[in-house]
Write a protein that holds these residues in place. Structure first.
Motif, PDB file in Angstrom:
ATOM      1  N   SER A 108      51.353  85.171  46.917  1.00  0.00           N
ATOM      2  CA  SER A 108      52.247  84.291  47.675  1.00  0.00           C
ATOM      3  C   SER A 108      52.885  83.215  46.801  1.00  0.00           C
ATOM      4  O   SER A 108      53.691  82.432  47.270  1.00  0.00           O
ATOM      5  N   GLY A 109      52.503  83.176  45.505  1.00  0.00           N
ATOM      6  CA  GLY A 109      53.071  82.191  44.604  1.00  0.00           C
ATOM      7  C   GLY A 109      52.427  80.825  44.711  1.00  0.00           C
ATOM      8  O   GLY A 109      53.088  79.799  44.520  1.00  0.00           O
ATOM      9  N   ALA A 110      51.134  80.777  45.031  1.00  0.00           N
ATOM     10  CA  ALA A 110      50.426  79.500  45.147  1.00  0.00           C
ATOM     11  C   ALA A 110      50.535  78.709  43.851  1.00  0.00           C
ATOM     12  O   ALA A 110      50.517  79.270  42.759  1.00  0.00           O
ATOM     13  N   ALA A 111      50.655  77.384  44.002  1.00  0.00           N
ATOM     14  CA  ALA A 111      50.851  76.527  42.831  1.00  0.00           C
ATOM     15  C   ALA A 111      49.638  76.533  41.904  1.00  0.00           C
ATOM     16  O   ALA A 111      49.783  76.444  40.686  1.00  0.00           O
ATOM     17  N   SER A 112      48.444  76.623  42.458  1.00  0.00           N
ATOM     18  CA  SER A 112      47.223  76.592  41.641  1.00  0.00           C
ATOM     19  C   SER A 112      46.859  78.001  41.186  1.00  0.00           C
ATOM     20  O   SER A 112      46.582  78.866  42.023  1.00  0.00           O
ATOM     21  N   GLU A 268      41.971  76.479  36.366  1.00  0.00           N
ATOM     22  CA  GLU A 268      41.017  76.248  35.281  1.00  0.00           C
ATOM     23  C   GLU A 268      41.595  75.366  34.182  1.00  0.00           C
ATOM     24  O   GLU A 268      40.876  74.605  33.525  1.00  0.00           O
ATOM     25  N   SER A 269      42.919  75.440  33.964  1.00  0.00           N
ATOM     26  CA  SER A 269      43.532  74.661  32.882  1.00  0.00           C
ATOM     27  C   SER A 269      43.412  73.164  33.114  1.00  0.00           C
ATOM     28  O   SER A 269      43.499  72.370  32.164  1.00  0.00           O
ATOM     29  N   MET A 271      40.696  71.783  34.429  1.00  0.00           N
ATOM     30  CA  MET A 271      39.289  71.414  34.337  1.00  0.00           C
ATOM     31  C   MET A 271      38.956  70.985  32.911  1.00  0.00           C
ATOM     32  O   MET A 271      39.534  71.501  31.944  1.00  0.00           O
ATOM     33  N   SER A 272      38.021  70.058  32.789  1.00  0.00           N
ATOM     34  CA  SER A 272      37.541  69.691  31.457  1.00  0.00           C
ATOM     35  C   SER A 272      36.694  70.835  30.909  1.00  0.00           C
ATOM     36  O   SER A 272      36.263  71.732  31.647  1.00  0.00           O
ATOM     37  N   THR A 273      36.453  70.806  29.601  1.00  0.00           N
ATOM     38  CA  THR A 273      35.620  71.843  28.992  1.00  0.00           C
ATOM     39  C   THR A 273      34.228  71.860  29.619  1.00  0.00           C
ATOM     40  O   THR A 273      33.667  72.925  29.906  1.00  0.00           O
ATOM     41  N   ASP A 274      33.667  70.674  29.865  1.00  0.00           N
ATOM     42  CA  ASP A 274      32.340  70.585  30.477  1.00  0.00           C
ATOM     43  C   ASP A 274      32.342  71.183  31.879  1.00  0.00           C
ATOM     44  O   ASP A 274      31.401  71.889  32.277  1.00  0.00           O
ATOM     45  N   GLU A 275      33.396  70.896  32.648  1.00  0.00           N
ATOM     46  CA  GLU A 275      33.472  71.420  34.021  1.00  0.00           C
ATOM     47  C   GLU A 275      33.617  72.940  34.013  1.00  0.00           C
ATOM     48  O   GLU A 275      32.970  73.650  34.801  1.00  0.00           O
ATOM     49  N   SER A 276      34.469  73.433  33.153  1.00  0.00           N
ATOM     50  CA  SER A 276      34.684  74.878  33.076  1.00  0.00           C
ATOM     51  C   SER A 276      33.404  75.603  32.671  1.00  0.00           C
ATOM     52  O   SER A 276      33.024  76.620  33.265  1.00  0.00           O
ATOM     53  N   ARG A 277      32.707  75.068  31.684  1.00  0.00           N
ATOM     54  CA  ARG A 277      31.469  75.708  31.227  1.00  0.00           C
ATOM     55  C   ARG A 277      30.359  75.581  32.269  1.00  0.00           C
ATOM     56  O   ARG A 277      29.540  76.493  32.436  1.00  0.00           O
TER      57      ARG A 277
END
Length: 552
Positions: A108-112, A268-269, A271-277
């Protein structure tokens, strides 16, 4: 003293290392925890919350830091709706009950942007029945295919079969798709309409309320059987244990689609590295022994190839029901879209006027399909009549080019009226009359305005009212400009009485910008049609999208 000092320093240094690695317990771990917010479907949320509690109590770390995981139970369709509208959900991770929500939201082309990292667990769809209905159906010795279960649902003599609302539930939509699939050599669309009409009478609002629609055994009020997940039946039986309300579970012998719980990172882009991991570490925990134990205790399968007999028994299964062979083929996105389009029409009924471009370019051949644009489209429209219900839906037919009716660029071929046998005959005759005119000019703007004015002035409450315009060009004639058309459409729109215009463009010369702006002005949608012979499937997809918008 020197030796004592060295020992103190050594212990202190060791303590610092242990602290930084998260080895020591205490409040300091939580003080430096990585925060993570997870949205999960209501069936999965309790299991994820238990895993989050386990992570906190045992100080499971990601890169030496504890994880502070907050799990929010939210229906998958609600999260999908927020993402489609571009709203900030506040969630880092989304675990819906089915990949179809992720795919539909992305399409649907969601922004996120959404990134699926894997699947948490699975559970197959099955049919749960109260004891009296199970006896009538011959459970557990007798097994059924989806086609045989569809016959039970349609006839309704042995059991009233229901499911969750397909507009709001992956279970309900997958159930409709499986039950509505054509028997060998049969007409799929006709079967889909027949099944949708049957289960409409026994529909539950959503997954969390589906079990509430079941009859108390022997009282004859409510549903006798439900298409739901094995996990949902497990949860129901666990809660009702000892009360005589246990469900028996039928596993279709030709296999079942599954709810697959994709673990999805949201944007994901950002998110911080800590949050992503940390997000990935939590997913890893769910695949470890303790995570699998928690998921199993909540009724989920963690190894689809070897389902636990204990889980199946608690869910209501029993041999010789084929619970080991429940991993059926997942329906394609096209099949799912078509089922939802049929459901939208069946559940609400429709009033639609189809407006067809009759300019000379509609005679252009589609070599790979062996027919002209007009011929292929006409055949698809005829086939599409089977989707609509006699006595409920209303359909009309116009065409347009240049000066077709005096100085009008459009012409009413069949009035938009309730479907009867005679009206179907009129529509079929109207499709036969459709033919490319000896002009390459089209009064698209005048036609859209006239059709929209007619639809808004004849609006029918309780129906899905729409105008469907098919064109392979743009506006070539008439005094009305695009900006003037858009202003007139805005004036004609009536609050609370939406009439979305669905624009379908065919071929490389279609003005897609025109189509998009007209659709947007009426809260409709615009679609490119690569294959004119599939025009009705595209119409169903457009109606499906409009139905989703109406739910949001």
């Amino acid at each position: 003293m020197a030796i004592a000092t060295v020992l103190v320093l050594t212990v202190t240094a060791g303590g610092a290392v242990a602290y930084s690695g998260g080895w020591l317990s205490g409040s300091s771990c939580e003080d430096d925890a990585v925060g993570l917010s997870v949205a999960a479907s209501p069936d999965m949320a309790p299991a994820l919350q238990a895993a989050a509690d386990y992570s906190r109590e045992n100080e499971i770390t990601s890169d030496g830091r504890c994880m502070d995981i907050k799990v929010v139970s939210q229906d998958s369709f609600k999260t999908a709706g927020l993402l489609r509208m571009g709203k900030n959900t506040g969630f880092d991770v989304w675990v819906p009950d089915s990949q179809m929500w992720v795919q539909g939201t992305s399409d649907s082309g969601a922004a996120s942007p959404l990134t699926t990292a894997g699947n948490v667990a699975s559970t197959p769809l099955a049919v749960a029945a109260v004891p009296s209905a199970a006896d009538k159906l011959g459970w557990p010795q007798k097994t059924y295919s989806w086609d045989e279960l569809a016959e039970v649902a349609i006839k309704g003599d042995k059991a009233h079969v229901g499911t969750a609302n397909p507009s709001l539930s992956a279970t309900g939509l997958l159930a409709l798709t499986e039950l509505g699939a054509p028997p060998d050599g049969g007409d799929g669309r006709s079967r889909g309409v027949e099944v949708a009409g049957a289960i409409q009478k026994h529909i539950a609002a959503g997954d969390t309320t589906a079990a509430d629609s079941l009859a108390r055994d022997g009282q004859g009020k409510g549903n006798d059987a439900l298409v739901l997940s094995e996990q949902a039946s497990f949860t129901h039986n666990t809660k009702s244990k000892g009360t005589g309300g246990d469900l028996s579970l039928f596993y279709p012998k030709d296999g079942s689609p599954q709810l697959d719980y994709p673990y999805t990172l949201i944007d994901e882009s950002e998110m911080s590295t800590d949050e992503s991991r940390a997000a990935l570490r939590f997913m890893t925990l769910l695949g470890e022994q303790e995570g699998k134990r928690i998921l199993h205790e909540h009724g989920f399968r963690t190894n689809a190839d070897e389902p636990s007999a204990e889980l199946v028994t608690a869910a209501g299964g029993r041999s010789p029901q084929p619970y080991d062979d429940s991993d059926g083929e997942q329906p394609s996105p096209g099949e799912i879209q078509e089922s939802l389009g049929i459901w939208t029409i069946t559940a609400q009924s429709a009033r639609l006027t189809t407006v067809i471009d009759a300019s000379s370019s509609m005679a252009d051949m589609v070599p790979e399909l062996g027919g002209s644009r007009m011929a292929l489209m006409k055949n698809s429209l005829r086939e599409g009549l089977k989707t609509f219900s006699e006595g409920e839906d209303e359909i009309g037919l116009w065409d347009f080019a240049s000066d077709l009716d005096g100085d009008r660029d459009y012409r009413k071929i069949v009035d938009t009226k309730r479907i009867t046998k005679s009206h179907v005959e009129d529509l079929e005759a109207g499709y036969e009359k459709l033919a490319p005119e000896d002009t390459d000019e089209t009064g698209l703007y005048d036609t859209v305005l006239a059709a929209y004015k007619d639809a808004t002035s004849h609006y029918v409450d309780g129906k899905f009212n729409t105008v469907i315009v098919v064109t392979d060009g743009g506006n070539d004639t008439g005094e009305l400009s695009r900006s003037a058309l858009l202003r007139r459409l805005a004036v004609l729109a009536k609050p609370g009485k939406p009439v979305p215009v669905i624009m379908l463009t065919i071929g490389p010369d279609a003005d897609k910008d025109d189509a998009a702006q007209i659709a947007e002005a009426t809260h409709g949608s615009s679609h490119e049609v690569e294959d004119p012979s599939k025009i009705n499937s595209v119409i169903l997809k457009a109606i499906m999208e409009a139905g989703i918008k109406a739910q949001q």
